[in-house]
Design an enzyme around this catalytic site. Sequence first.
Site, PDB file in Angstrom:
ATOM      1  N   ARG A  37     -14.285  14.838   7.800  1.00 34.56           N
ATOM      2  CA  ARG A  37     -14.778  14.178   9.020  1.00 34.56           C
ATOM      3  C   ARG A  37     -15.410  15.184   9.986  1.00 34.56           C
ATOM      4  NH1 ARG A  37     -10.945   9.236  11.070  1.00 34.56           N
ATOM      5  NH2 ARG A  37     -11.490   7.827   9.371  1.00 34.56           N
ATOM      6  N   LYS A 197      -3.330  -5.371  -0.704  1.00 27.91           N
ATOM      7  CA  LYS A 197      -3.134  -6.792  -0.390  1.00 27.91           C
ATOM      8  C   LYS A 197      -4.431  -7.561  -0.260  1.00 27.91           C
ATOM      9  CE  LYS A 197       0.859  -5.809   2.532  1.00 27.91           C
ATOM     10  NZ  LYS A 197       1.171  -5.806   3.968  1.00 27.91           N
ATOM     11  N   GLY A 384     -10.113   3.898   3.637  1.00 27.46           N
ATOM     12  CA  GLY A 384      -9.470   5.201   3.762  1.00 27.46           C
ATOM     13  C   GLY A 384      -8.892   5.700   2.450  1.00 27.46           C
ATOM     14  N   GLY A 407     -10.970   1.206   8.732  1.00 26.92           N
ATOM     15  CA  GLY A 407     -10.972  -0.109   9.372  1.00 26.92           C
ATOM     16  C   GLY A 407     -12.338  -0.471   9.937  1.00 26.92           C
TER      17      GLY A 407
HETATM   18  P1  ADP Z   1      -8.369   1.275   1.452  1.00 24.65           P
HETATM   19  O1  ADP Z   1      -7.625   2.144   2.452  1.00 24.65           O
HETATM   20  O2  ADP Z   1      -9.281   2.071   0.577  1.00 24.65           O
HETATM   21  O3  ADP Z   1      -9.037   0.110   2.108  1.00 24.65           O
HETATM   22  P2  ADP Z   1      -5.994  -0.219   0.845  1.00 24.65           P
HETATM   23  O4  ADP Z   1      -5.402   0.307   2.108  1.00 24.65           O
HETATM   24  O5  ADP Z   1      -6.328  -1.651   0.772  1.00 24.65           O
HETATM   25  O6  ADP Z   1      -7.287   0.657   0.451  1.00 24.65           O
HETATM   26  O7  ADP Z   1      -5.019   0.042  -0.373  1.00 24.65           O
HETATM   27  C1  ADP Z   1      -4.643   1.323  -0.785  1.00 24.65           C
HETATM   28  C2  ADP Z   1      -3.280   1.300  -1.398  1.00 24.65           C
HETATM   29  O8  ADP Z   1      -3.147   0.279  -2.372  1.00 24.65           O
HETATM   30  C3  ADP Z   1      -2.982   2.595  -2.108  1.00 24.65           C
HETATM   31  O9  ADP Z   1      -1.993   3.292  -1.412  1.00 24.65           O
HETATM   32  C4  ADP Z   1      -2.514   2.160  -3.487  1.00 24.65           C
HETATM   33  O10 ADP Z   1      -1.360   2.848  -3.929  1.00 24.65           O
HETATM   34  C5  ADP Z   1      -2.193   0.705  -3.286  1.00 24.65           C
HETATM   35  N1  ADP Z   1      -2.267  -0.052  -4.538  1.00 24.65           N
HETATM   36  C6  ADP Z   1      -3.276  -0.058  -5.422  1.00 24.65           C
HETATM   37  N2  ADP Z   1      -2.986  -0.826  -6.477  1.00 24.65           N
HETATM   38  C7  ADP Z   1      -1.732  -1.295  -6.286  1.00 24.65           C
HETATM   39  C8  ADP Z   1      -0.852  -2.137  -7.048  1.00 24.65           C
HETATM   40  N3  ADP Z   1      -1.226  -2.616  -8.214  1.00 24.65           N
HETATM   41  N4  ADP Z   1       0.350  -2.402  -6.528  1.00 24.65           N
HETATM   42  C9  ADP Z   1       0.713  -1.913  -5.335  1.00 24.65           C
HETATM   43  N5  ADP Z   1      -0.064  -1.120  -4.567  1.00 24.65           N
HETATM   44  C10 ADP Z   1      -1.282  -0.806  -5.032  1.00 24.65           C
HETATM   45 MG    MG Z   2      -5.987   1.608   3.736  1.00 28.46          MG
END
Ligand code: ADP
Ligand code: MG
Length: 428
Positions: A37, A197, A384, A407
């Site tokens: 960053r 989620k 992130g 976000g």
């Molecule tokens: P981002 O920050 O890229 O938007 P998210 O915050 O939505 O992504 O999700 C990231 C998290 O999701 C990671 O910490 C990862 O471990 C978790 N994750 C990925 N696949 C699974 C799964 N099958 N079950 C539980 N957690 C998961």
């Molecule tokens: Mg995230």
Amino acid sequence: MKKTVSDIDVSGARCLVRVDFNVPFEPGTTTISDDSRIRAALPTINYLRERGARVILATHVGRPKGIDDALRVAPMAARLSELIESPVTVAPDSIGDETQQLAAALGPGDVLFLENTRFHPEEEKNDPDHSAALASLADIFVNDAFGSAHRAHASTEGVAHILPAVAGFLLDKEIRMLGSILESPRRPLATLMGGAKVGDKMAVMERLIETSDMLLVGGGMAAAFLEARGLRTGKSLLEDDGPLLAARIESAAKARGIQLLIPTDVVVASELSAEAEASVVSTDAIPADKMLLDIGPATRDAYTRALRLCQTILWNGPMGVFEFQQFAAGTRAIGETLAQHAHGNSPAPHSATTRHSGEGRNPSRGPTGPQPPRAGATVIVGGGSTAEAVDSLGLADAMTHVSTGGGAALEFLEGRALPGIAALQNTT
Ligand code: ADP
Ligand code: MG
């Protein structure tokens, strides 16, 4: 379109530059574990310095409640000083007499770093007097903090109503890159969603389904889509309303006639831990005492084949729990494929991602005919954790763009106006 620093005369001007240097630390130390960053803001900082501007940087660090010695900006200022090979003065506060004096004393090209903006609770309240105190330090406001642009705080939004306010180069690039997904993507456009989620990603999926040609789902949210189709996912992470939300996405995809891909096989384990023993099962046979933690090899293959047919790919959310190596293969395979695809490369025969192409077919050709143009796909990574995954795989530079906004990127892609951007001057 928003004005940028190159649309105005900055020479000699005192520029208050909001950056997002809220970088990860090694726990319990002041060692910066990822300075991307900071490096991302260098084009703006260097541009201003080269034109003799007096640069006053502001950032928040963490979520302090009042002054917190563990969340001072000194480590970021030190790293920046190394990167620009020039001294950076740290102010004792973000506002106040002493800070005023330091700002007034700056010469052309000098850099002053304000103390953590969130040491004042007025910052997050977007207090007008506090905004005025920040604004009094400078002639021009430059917002280069895309990661904070979804927050209407004094240093991201309030000051922009007081000083002439323009975008820095990073903010501008984020707007153009993410905006191209919503406005005029080269087609086909694939949206690849993962992460924990489905609820977190509903708004962005519903918006992107309107413009995408294909939606691919992995990560924990795959469980909701499988349940929505009547399959059982054992102990997998599942929100109460997950299947309902997934069904809503599925019917929206059907209504628009776009392809929705969900996993046909997954990597499962009895628990989520570094020692957990992983196995691969078909998604119609997930044992009741297991949870899905990554996409399986057949799904990896199907997804990489589908993605290679697309000219634009938005990727948000890891395909599995990539933090543990036995559940990282899905994220790695997708990341490697997208990195190659962004460069217009057919996968090299020895490459890890072509391990499964033993059928003798060139995976880049796709099932239906001619190869896509060699120019390379536009691959945009947001989120992130996804950025972290791509970075730890050493693939960040190969992508067209890795957003610095977690976000903020999601809210932008939902089609919402971000206050830190909305407050900037428009071109014409
Ligand atoms: P981002 O920050 O890229 O938007 P998210 O915050 O939505 O992504 O999700 C990231 C998290 O999701 C990671 O910490 C990862 O471990 C978790 N994750 C990925 N696949 C699974 C799964 N099958 N079950 C539980 N957690 C998961
Ligand atoms: Mg995230």
